[in-house]
Design a protein around this motif. Structure first.
Motif, PDB file in Angstrom:
ATOM      1  N   HIS A 285      -3.330  -4.819   1.313  1.00 36.19           N
ATOM      2  CA  HIS A 285      -2.016  -5.304   0.902  1.00 36.19           C
ATOM      3  C   HIS A 285      -2.137  -6.719   0.344  1.00 36.19           C
ATOM      4  O   HIS A 285      -2.675  -7.603   1.002  1.00 36.19           O
ATOM      5  CB  HIS A 285      -1.052  -5.303   2.087  1.00 36.19           C
ATOM      6  CG  HIS A 285      -0.695  -3.934   2.550  1.00 36.19           C
ATOM      7  ND1 HIS A 285       0.500  -3.345   2.248  1.00 36.19           N
ATOM      8  CD2 HIS A 285      -1.378  -3.017   3.266  1.00 36.19           C
ATOM      9  CE1 HIS A 285       0.552  -2.138   2.768  1.00 36.19           C
ATOM     10  NE2 HIS A 285      -0.581  -1.924   3.398  1.00 36.19           N
ATOM     11  N   ASN A 286      -1.641  -6.915  -0.849  1.00 34.90           N
ATOM     12  CA  ASN A 286      -1.617  -8.243  -1.456  1.00 34.90           C
ATOM     13  C   ASN A 286      -0.276  -8.923  -1.236  1.00 34.90           C
ATOM     14  O   ASN A 286      -0.190 -10.135  -1.204  1.00 34.90           O
ATOM     15  CB  ASN A 286      -1.918  -8.160  -2.950  1.00 34.90           C
ATOM     16  CG  ASN A 286      -3.339  -7.709  -3.195  1.00 34.90           C
ATOM     17  OD1 ASN A 286      -4.258  -8.170  -2.547  1.00 34.90           O
ATOM     18  ND2 ASN A 286      -3.514  -6.787  -4.119  1.00 34.90           N
TER      19      ASN A 286
ATOM     20  N   VAL B 290       2.656  -9.228   1.402  1.00 33.29           N
ATOM     21  CA  VAL B 290       2.980  -8.953   2.798  1.00 33.29           C
ATOM     22  C   VAL B 290       4.162  -9.810   3.232  1.00 33.29           C
ATOM     23  O   VAL B 290       4.497 -10.800   2.582  1.00 33.29           O
ATOM     24  CB  VAL B 290       1.760  -9.220   3.717  1.00 33.29           C
ATOM     25  CG1 VAL B 290       0.628  -8.257   3.410  1.00 33.29           C
ATOM     26  CG2 VAL B 290       1.286 -10.650   3.602  1.00 33.29           C
TER      27      VAL B 290
ATOM     28  N   LYS C 179       1.623 -13.459   6.321  1.00 33.66           N
ATOM     29  CA  LYS C 179       0.219 -13.567   5.961  1.00 33.66           C
ATOM     30  C   LYS C 179      -0.674 -13.591   7.197  1.00 33.66           C
ATOM     31  O   LYS C 179      -0.246 -13.988   8.274  1.00 33.66           O
ATOM     32  CB  LYS C 179      -0.032 -14.853   5.169  1.00 33.66           C
ATOM     33  CG  LYS C 179       0.552 -14.854   3.794  1.00 33.66           C
ATOM     34  CD  LYS C 179       0.175 -16.127   3.078  1.00 33.66           C
ATOM     35  CE  LYS C 179       0.722 -16.141   1.665  1.00 33.66           C
ATOM     36  NZ  LYS C 179       0.319 -17.348   0.947  1.00 33.66           N
TER      37      LYS C 179
ATOM     38  N   ALA D  71      -2.169  -9.596   8.811  1.00 34.35           N
ATOM     39  CA  ALA D  71      -0.937  -9.649   8.029  1.00 34.35           C
ATOM     40  C   ALA D  71      -0.010  -8.530   8.490  1.00 34.35           C
ATOM     41  O   ALA D  71      -0.451  -7.530   9.062  1.00 34.35           O
ATOM     42  CB  ALA D  71      -1.254  -9.488   6.547  1.00 34.35           C
TER      43      ALA D  71
ATOM     44  N   TYR E 115       3.281  -6.002   7.298  1.00 33.13           N
ATOM     45  CA  TYR E 115       4.125  -5.442   6.258  1.00 33.13           C
ATOM     46  C   TYR E 115       4.980  -4.353   6.909  1.00 33.13           C
ATOM     47  O   TYR E 115       4.433  -3.454   7.558  1.00 33.13           O
ATOM     48  CB  TYR E 115       3.276  -4.853   5.123  1.00 33.13           C
ATOM     49  CG  TYR E 115       4.091  -4.269   4.008  1.00 33.13           C
ATOM     50  CD1 TYR E 115       4.793  -5.080   3.139  1.00 33.13           C
ATOM     51  CD2 TYR E 115       4.167  -2.895   3.837  1.00 33.13           C
ATOM     52  CE1 TYR E 115       5.552  -4.552   2.116  1.00 33.13           C
ATOM     53  CE2 TYR E 115       4.922  -2.353   2.815  1.00 33.13           C
ATOM     54  CZ  TYR E 115       5.612  -3.191   1.956  1.00 33.13           C
ATOM     55  OH  TYR E 115       6.367  -2.657   0.944  1.00 33.13           O
TER      56      TYR E 115
ATOM     57  N   SER F 100      -5.423  -7.132   4.648  1.00 37.01           N
ATOM     58  CA  SER F 100      -5.008  -8.012   3.559  1.00 37.01           C
ATOM     59  C   SER F 100      -6.194  -8.830   3.074  1.00 37.01           C
ATOM     60  O   SER F 100      -7.129  -9.102   3.818  1.00 37.01           O
ATOM     61  CB  SER F 100      -3.873  -8.937   4.000  1.00 37.01           C
ATOM     62  OG  SER F 100      -4.311  -9.807   5.008  1.00 37.01           O
ATOM     63  N   SER F 101      -6.109  -9.214   1.835  1.00 37.75           N
ATOM     64  CA  SER F 101      -7.127 -10.041   1.200  1.00 37.75           C
ATOM     65  C   SER F 101      -6.765 -11.504   1.423  1.00 37.75           C
ATOM     66  O   SER F 101      -5.597 -11.872   1.368  1.00 37.75           O
ATOM     67  CB  SER F 101      -7.160  -9.719  -0.287  1.00 37.75           C
ATOM     68  OG  SER F 101      -8.015 -10.574  -0.963  1.00 37.75           O
TER      69      SER F 101
END
Length: 131
Positions: free
Chosen positions: A31-32, A34, A37, A112, A114, A121-122
């Motif tokens: 996920h980019n 969110v 974070k 992260a 969502y 997450s990145s």
């Protein structure tokens, strides 16, 4: 005629939305965007960066200006897929293993979130070393 065209568009777009939801649902999706974070569980991100820079500087005697660390924070708070981006430091495979261990020793991360669920997450961390 306008009603028929309108109904065709409604059917087309409603199916498209359903298909998109199915494409985004795999467990391993990164996920980019969110709602919350990922962050270090032990410290705030600024303190985390400072201690990481001190440790890296002493371990590898780094004397250049900038390193970007890219990695994935997993749903359980562990990290994976560590990449180092630097014009001046090209770490060896052994250096990467040691760096991964160094980051892991600092504790897990809060993953992260969502839709109130932990997600992968990145994360990019930019470290600027003082000359």
């Amino acid at each position: 005629m306008k009603i028929v065209i309108y109904l065709c568009f409604m059917i087309l777009f409603s199916n498209f939305g359903f298909a998109q939801e199915n494409l985004n649902s795999p467990e391993d999706r990164i996920h980019n965007f969110v709602q919350q974070k990922a962050n270090p569980s032990e410290k705030n991100i600024d303190d985390y960066k400072k201690t990481l820079m001190v440790d890296m500087k002493s371990k590898w005697n780094l004397s250049f200006s900038e390193v970007i660390l890219k990695f994935i924070v997993e749903k359980d708070g562990s990290i994976s897929n560590l990449i180092v981006i630097s014009e001046e430091w090209k770490p060896t495979e052994n250096d990467m293993i040691q760096l991964n261990d160094l980051i892991s020793e600092k504790g897990k991360w809060n993953p992260a979130k969502y839709k109130e669920l932990n997600v992968r997450s990145s994360l990019n961390i930019k470290l600027i070393f003082q000359q």
